[in-house]
Design a protein around this motif. Structure first.
Motif: not given
Ligand code: SF4
Length: 275
Positions: A269-275
């Motif tokens: 979730y957190q990695k996707c939010q940074k995309k």
């Protein structure tokens, strides 16, 4: 990037309970699970690091240790063998699975011909089969159900994680097989909830990420259902995310199988939010 989590995702009640019981058994060791505690390699490795490793059979369990039965359950002979060897047992069989096992046992005792609707190779189905006294037919498709011979008394139980719709359709093929049919719908709501929430979300996003073990039947099924609605990737950890997946994507949906730990969902979730 908009990232939406499915309304129901990740650990179900039975898996949470099994992990908690396994962790609580780590001290005093040695504690061993009979087979991997859940179908998630990352969680299995984490538990092993905490001192709870998996063994393939009771023969591999140390004499002075604890054996943990996983949520899928085992047949009655495993309990007998453990008792004979005086092993300490912690039974983390999910209560829903226990209900299916006991239903198959009772039907068989009451002279019903038992049909288990489920996946033949699934460990839970194997355990239900054992509790039927190895006196059941396992049926996975409507075609197999149609081939069953008529009988006096027919008892039907389900693998807890089987699709509710598919169960109905298989049962419909069995209705003309006997005049005395006892149907025990032992399907657990956790699977239905996760599948419905995933399908609903998949219809609203440009891409679905389905997180969970590649060896997890329920996660693989979630990925199949999502793929019918939108572009879908099945991944075990955040390290598998690939930049090219995110081209022209505005909305991402995330779901996870019943055996996927929270910390992995959070990382994705957190990695996707940074995309
Ligand atoms: S999916 Fe349902 S039956 Fe299976 S372990 Fe989870 S709560 Fe229990």
């Amino acid at each position: 990037m908009e990232v939406i989590l499915a309304d129901y995702l990740g650990f179900c009640y039975g898996v949470k309970r099994a992990i908690h019981m396994a962790r609580s058994s780590a001290q005093p060791g040695p504690a061993r699970t009979l087979g991997p505690i859940i179908h998630n390699p990352q969680m299995v490795s984490r538990l092993a690091a905490e001192g709870v490793e998996a063994v393939n059979s009771l023969a591999d369990a140390p004499e002075d240790g604890t054996v943990i039965i996983r949520s899928h359950g085992v047949g009655p002979q495993v309990y007998e063998e453990a008792k004979e060897r005086d092993l300490r047992m912690v039974d983390a069989t999910c209560p829903h699975v226990k209900k299916a096992q006991m239903a198959a046992h009772q039907l068989s005792q009451d002279s019903f011909s038992v049909v288990i609707v489920g996946e033949k190779k699934h460990p839970e189905v194997k355990s239900i089969f054992e509790w039927s006294g190895r006196n059941a037919l396992v049926v996975e498709t409507e075609e197999e159900a149609a081939q069953i011979a008529p009988c006096d008394k027919l008892g039907i139980v389900a693998q807890t994680t089987f699709s509710g719709d598919k169960f109905q359709s298989i049962v419909a093929c069995l209705l003309n097989k006997s005049n005395d049919i006892h149907i025990i719908r032992t399907i657990c709501t956790a699977t239905d909830q996760r599948q419905k929430a995933a399908i609903d979300l998949a219809g609203k996003v440009d891409m679905m990420l389905v997180i969970g073990g590649k060896n997890s039947a329920n996660t693989t099924r979630l990925a199949q259902l999502c793929a019918e609605k939108t572009m879908t990737h099945h991944l075990e950890t955040a390290s598998e995310l690939q930049d090219e997946w995110f081209h022209n994507i505005k909305k991402i949906g995330i779901t996870a199988g019943a055996s996927t730990p929270d910390w992995i969902i959070k990382e994705v979730y957190q990695k996707c939010q940074k995309k």
